[in-house]
Design an enzyme around this catalytic site. Structure first.
Site, PDB file in Angstrom:
ATOM      1  N   ARG A 108       0.876  -1.240   0.040  1.00  0.00           N
ATOM      2  CA  ARG A 108       0.025   0.063  -0.184  1.00  0.00           C
ATOM      3  C   ARG A 108       0.885   1.258  -0.030  1.00  0.00           C
ATOM      4  O   ARG A 108       0.368   2.200  -0.691  1.00  0.00           O
ATOM      5  CB  ARG A 108      -0.994   0.038   1.288  1.00  0.00           C
ATOM      6  CG  ARG A 108      -2.197  -0.874   0.730  1.00  0.00           C
ATOM      7  CD  ARG A 108      -3.153  -0.772   2.097  1.00  0.00           C
ATOM      8  NE  ARG A 108      -4.013  -1.712   1.865  1.00  0.00           N
ATOM      9  CZ  ARG A 108      -5.426  -1.682   1.586  1.00  0.00           C
ATOM     10  NH1 ARG A 108      -5.755  -0.241   1.556  1.00  0.00           N
ATOM     11  NH2 ARG A 108      -6.450  -2.513   1.539  1.00  0.00           N
ATOM     12  N   TYR A 213       0.064 -13.684  -0.208  1.00  0.00           N
ATOM     13  CA  TYR A 213       0.450 -13.288  -1.703  1.00  0.00           C
ATOM     14  C   TYR A 213       1.816 -12.375  -1.964  1.00  0.00           C
ATOM     15  O   TYR A 213       1.914 -11.662  -0.698  1.00  0.00           O
ATOM     16  CB  TYR A 213      -0.709 -12.634  -2.545  1.00  0.00           C
ATOM     17  CG  TYR A 213      -1.117 -11.588  -1.924  1.00  0.00           C
ATOM     18  CD1 TYR A 213      -0.774 -10.216  -2.298  1.00  0.00           C
ATOM     19  CD2 TYR A 213      -2.451 -11.509  -1.144  1.00  0.00           C
ATOM     20  CE1 TYR A 213      -1.329  -8.949  -1.943  1.00  0.00           C
ATOM     21  CE2 TYR A 213      -3.142 -10.112  -0.756  1.00  0.00           C
ATOM     22  CZ  TYR A 213      -2.466  -9.231  -1.137  1.00  0.00           C
ATOM     23  OH  TYR A 213      -3.063  -7.804  -0.662  1.00  0.00           O
ATOM     24  N   ASP A 295     -15.057   4.329   0.167  1.00  0.00           N
ATOM     25  CA  ASP A 295     -15.331   4.206   1.362  1.00  0.00           C
ATOM     26  C   ASP A 295     -16.307   5.148   2.401  1.00  0.00           C
ATOM     27  O   ASP A 295     -16.989   4.686   3.151  1.00  0.00           O
ATOM     28  CB  ASP A 295     -14.182   3.760   2.383  1.00  0.00           C
ATOM     29  CG  ASP A 295     -13.535   2.348   2.149  1.00  0.00           C
ATOM     30  OD1 ASP A 295     -14.095   1.777   0.999  1.00  0.00           O
ATOM     31  OD2 ASP A 295     -12.981   1.657   2.926  1.00  0.00           O
TER      32      ASP A 295
HETATM   33  C1  LIG Z   1      -8.255  -5.956   5.483  1.00  0.00           C
HETATM   34  C2  LIG Z   1      -8.677  -5.193   4.248  1.00  0.00           C
HETATM   35  C3  LIG Z   1      -8.013  -5.608   3.194  1.00  0.00           C
HETATM   36  C4  LIG Z   1      -8.589  -5.103   1.781  1.00  0.00           C
HETATM   37  N1  LIG Z   1      -8.077  -5.535   0.607  1.00  0.00           N
HETATM   38  C5  LIG Z   1      -8.357  -4.948  -0.527  1.00  0.00           C
HETATM   39  C6  LIG Z   1      -7.912  -5.453  -1.926  1.00  0.00           C
HETATM   40  O1  LIG Z   1      -7.228  -6.346  -1.706  1.00  0.00           O
HETATM   41  N2  LIG Z   1      -8.474  -4.830  -2.921  1.00  0.00           N
HETATM   42  C7  LIG Z   1      -9.091  -3.576  -2.790  1.00  0.00           C
HETATM   43  O2  LIG Z   1      -9.680  -3.101  -4.028  1.00  0.00           O
HETATM   44  N3  LIG Z   1      -9.486  -3.250  -1.558  1.00  0.00           N
HETATM   45  C8  LIG Z   1      -9.286  -3.769  -0.378  1.00  0.00           C
HETATM   46  N4  LIG Z   1      -9.812  -3.034   0.816  1.00  0.00           N
HETATM   47  C9  LIG Z   1     -10.634  -1.960   0.743  1.00  0.00           C
HETATM   48  C10 LIG Z   1      -9.671  -0.830   0.417  1.00  0.00           C
HETATM   49  O3  LIG Z   1      -8.678  -0.852   1.360  1.00  0.00           O
HETATM   50  C11 LIG Z   1     -10.711   0.239   0.626  1.00  0.00           C
HETATM   51  O4  LIG Z   1     -11.932   0.130   0.185  1.00  0.00           O
HETATM   52  C12 LIG Z   1      -9.986   1.641   0.100  1.00  0.00           C
HETATM   53  O5  LIG Z   1      -8.832   1.683   0.629  1.00  0.00           O
HETATM   54  C13 LIG Z   1     -11.171   2.787  -0.125  1.00  0.00           C
HETATM   55  O6  LIG Z   1     -10.438   3.882  -0.680  1.00  0.00           O
HETATM   56  P1  LIG Z   1     -10.933   5.396  -0.456  1.00  0.00           P
HETATM   57  O7  LIG Z   1     -10.180   6.083  -1.123  1.00  0.00           O
HETATM   58  O8  LIG Z   1     -12.263   5.188  -0.488  1.00  0.00           O
HETATM   59  O9  LIG Z   1     -10.636   5.502   1.353  1.00  0.00           O
HETATM   60  P2  LIG Z   1      -9.157   5.407   1.946  1.00  0.00           P
HETATM   61  O10 LIG Z   1      -8.378   4.764   1.244  1.00  0.00           O
HETATM   62  O11 LIG Z   1      -9.591   4.952   3.416  1.00  0.00           O
HETATM   63  O12 LIG Z   1      -8.681   7.247   2.118  1.00  0.00           O
HETATM   64  C14 LIG Z   1      -9.385   7.936   2.727  1.00  0.00           C
HETATM   65  C15 LIG Z   1      -8.425   9.048   3.016  1.00  0.00           C
HETATM   66  O13 LIG Z   1      -9.046  10.073   3.386  1.00  0.00           O
HETATM   67  C16 LIG Z   1      -8.134  10.700   4.594  1.00  0.00           C
HETATM   68  N5  LIG Z   1      -9.177  11.310   5.541  1.00  0.00           N
HETATM   69  C17 LIG Z   1      -9.843  10.812   6.486  1.00  0.00           C
HETATM   70  N6  LIG Z   1     -10.632  11.637   6.990  1.00  0.00           N
HETATM   71  C18 LIG Z   1     -10.250  12.891   6.870  1.00  0.00           C
HETATM   72  C19 LIG Z   1     -10.410  14.181   6.786  1.00  0.00           C
HETATM   73  N7  LIG Z   1     -11.597  14.550   8.090  1.00  0.00           N
HETATM   74  N8  LIG Z   1      -9.658  15.125   6.724  1.00  0.00           N
HETATM   75  C20 LIG Z   1      -8.701  15.004   5.553  1.00  0.00           C
HETATM   76  N9  LIG Z   1      -8.387  13.818   5.207  1.00  0.00           N
HETATM   77  C21 LIG Z   1      -9.035  12.693   5.971  1.00  0.00           C
HETATM   78  C22 LIG Z   1      -7.380   9.385   5.243  1.00  0.00           C
HETATM   79  O14 LIG Z   1      -6.129   9.550   5.940  1.00  0.00           O
HETATM   80  C23 LIG Z   1      -7.115   8.668   3.950  1.00  0.00           C
HETATM   81  O15 LIG Z   1      -5.720   8.966   3.465  1.00  0.00           O
HETATM   82  C24 LIG Z   1      -9.175  -3.778   1.992  1.00  0.00           C
HETATM   83  C25 LIG Z   1      -9.748  -3.370   3.054  1.00  0.00           C
HETATM   84  C26 LIG Z   1      -9.309  -4.219   4.377  1.00  0.00           C
HETATM   85  C27 LIG Z   1      -9.826  -3.432   5.601  1.00  0.00           C
END
Ligand SMILES: Cc1cc2nc3c(=O)[nH]c(=O)nc-3n(C[C@H](O)[C@H](O)[C@H](O)COP(=O)(O)OP(=O)(O)OC[C@H]3O[C@@H](n4cnc5c(N)ncnc54)[C@H](O)[C@@H]3O)c2cc1C
Length: 378
Positions: A108, A213, A295
């Site tokens: 990551r 993996y 998310d």
């Molecule tokens: C155990 C596990 C394994 C996973 N494996 C996979 C996989 O193999 N493949 C896959 O596709 N998905 C996988 N996922 C899911 C994936 O990690 C998430 O769905 C993905 O990271 C979501 O991306 P995002 O950009 O929506 O949010 P995030 O990646 O969570 O990014 C959110 C960002 O917002 C920032 N943030 C939060 N609040 C604030 C705020 N108030 N002000 C400013 N910044 C803020 C955070 O610091 C972060 O950088 C896995 C999840 C888990 C828990």
């Protein structure tokens, strides 16, 4: 949308950086606000299937992903006790042609370094935690914990499962603990002492599973994630330290090939798994000022390895809608109508934890191209 619109993306995760990259290419002014002081290398890997890699290719990132990660050659599902192969999916030139992209595993931390290259320099303002979001007459006012205030015409909440932007739209509501925790460990492949493993194996137990993996094309780094039932999560922390023996104990009785991998793990941490019930409100509707992706609006159980994929697909579709429509409210309506049915299917399959357990039709998922898929009629 008018190219002069000021767009603020909250969160520099997978979804936030992807949407920023696409919107900048379409000529918009975009700033990304990230709460973290910098990107850190948390001890976890991620699988990026073809529906993700082909989108990130459009941002010029595919080569970087492959160089930092590994183009996986196969995914094997095995029974926890007998080791019987229940299904095997081969990723080769033919599958890459059919799916339209490679299947990549990556650390990551390395993924973030690659994603950062997809946006213009100085796009990301680190150390900016959004604490307040207020509608003004003609804009949204954003207040950050460092005291800074900015105005934006459009706010994209890409701020993950505990989204502050979601709170603004839907009211505060904590995510739910799903009754499972995940052991995570990254370790040098040399610790396997020559024991050869496939690029990715999912070991399916009755109430738990483990997925070791490789993370690099040199096959010198391995990630093992093991999901086990848990009655509760009492810590305030996002993860707690764990040990090899706790990991091994949780998978006692599993096939010797998995035991061999778990004997090699090092630097184990334990993470709670949260999700939320399906919710179909992803924007502020007619106001056309605030919208969610990834998310922030649809966190899901990680059992299909698809949460990140959905964030990337959301990002591509949302940027296409903002590019296409003059009014942001219309763009949001089209984005929601296009995305919600597909995300709902993925959320349901993630909940069932059945993906690729046996022979599975993967084409509808991997062949999808969010950069060319039809947008819903609105
Ligand atoms: C155990 C596990 C394994 C996973 N494996 C996979 C996989 O193999 N493949 C896959 O596709 N998905 C996988 N996922 C899911 C994936 O990690 C998430 O769905 C993905 O990271 C979501 O991306 P995002 O950009 O929506 O949010 P995030 O990646 O969570 O990014 C959110 C960002 O917002 C920032 N943030 C939060 N609040 C604030 C705020 N108030 N002000 C400013 N910044 C803020 C955070 O610091 C972060 O950088 C896995 C999840 C888990 C828990």
């Amino acid at each position: 949308m008018h190219r002069k619109a000021r767009i603020a993306v909250i969160g520099a995760g997978l979804g936030g950086l992807t949407v920023a990259g696409f919107l900048q290419r379409a000529g918009f002014t975009v700033n990304v606000y990230e709460q973290a002081p910098t990107f850190s290398r948390i001890g976890a890997g991620i699988i990026l299937s073809a529906n993700v890699t082909k989108v990130l290719r459009r941002l010029g990132l595919e080569e970087g992903l492959i160089a930092a990660g590994i183009k996986s050659q196969s995914y094997v599902s095995r029974a926890w006790d007998t080791g019987e192969v229940m299904a095997e999916f081969v990723f080769d030139q033919a599958s890459e042609r059919r799916y339209g992209g490679p299947y990549v595993h990556i650390h990551r931390g390395d993924l973030h370094a690659v994603l950062e290259r997809g946006v213009a320099p100085r796009t990301i303002a680190f150390d900016h935690q959004l604490v307040e979001l207020t509608p003004e007459r003609n804009a949204m006012r954003l207040v950050f914990s460092n005291g800074e205030t900015v105005e934006a015409d459009i706010v994209i909440g890409a701020d993950g499962i505990r989204s502050r932007v979601r709170d603004y739209l839907l009211g505060p509501e904590l995510p739910q603990f799903v009754g499972a925790t995940a052991f995570r460990a990254i370790f040098p492949a040399a610790r396997l002492n020559g024991f050869k493993i496939p690029d990715c194996t999912k070991w399916w137990g009755p109430d738990r599973h483990c997925l070791p993996y490789y993370l690099t094309g040199r096959r010198d780094e391995v990630y093992a994630i093991g999901v086990v039932p848990a009655a509760a999560w009492d810590s305030e922390e996002t993860s707690v330290p764990s040990t090899r023996s706790q990991y091994l104990q949780s998978f006692a009785g599993f096939h010797a090939d998995l035991q061999r991998v778990l004997e090699a793990v090092d630097g184990v941490t334990l993470w709670p798994i949260f999700d939320r019930k399906r919710n179909d409100t992803w924007s502020d509707g007619p106001s056309g000022r605030v919208v969610l992706l990834g998310d922030a609006c649809h966190p899901m159980r990680p059992f299909m390895a698809a949460g990140g994929a959905m964030a990337v697909e959301d990002a591509a579709i949302l940027s296409r809608c903002l590019d296409k429509f003059d009014q942001s409210a219309e763009a949001f309506r089209c984005y929601e109508a296009t995305r919600i049915p597909r995300v709902a299917d993925v959320q349901r399959i993630s909940l069932e934890n059945t993906w690729m357990r046996g022979p599975t039709d993967t084409d509808w998922f991997y062949c999808y191209d969010a950069c060319t898929a039809p947008l819903a009629a609105v």
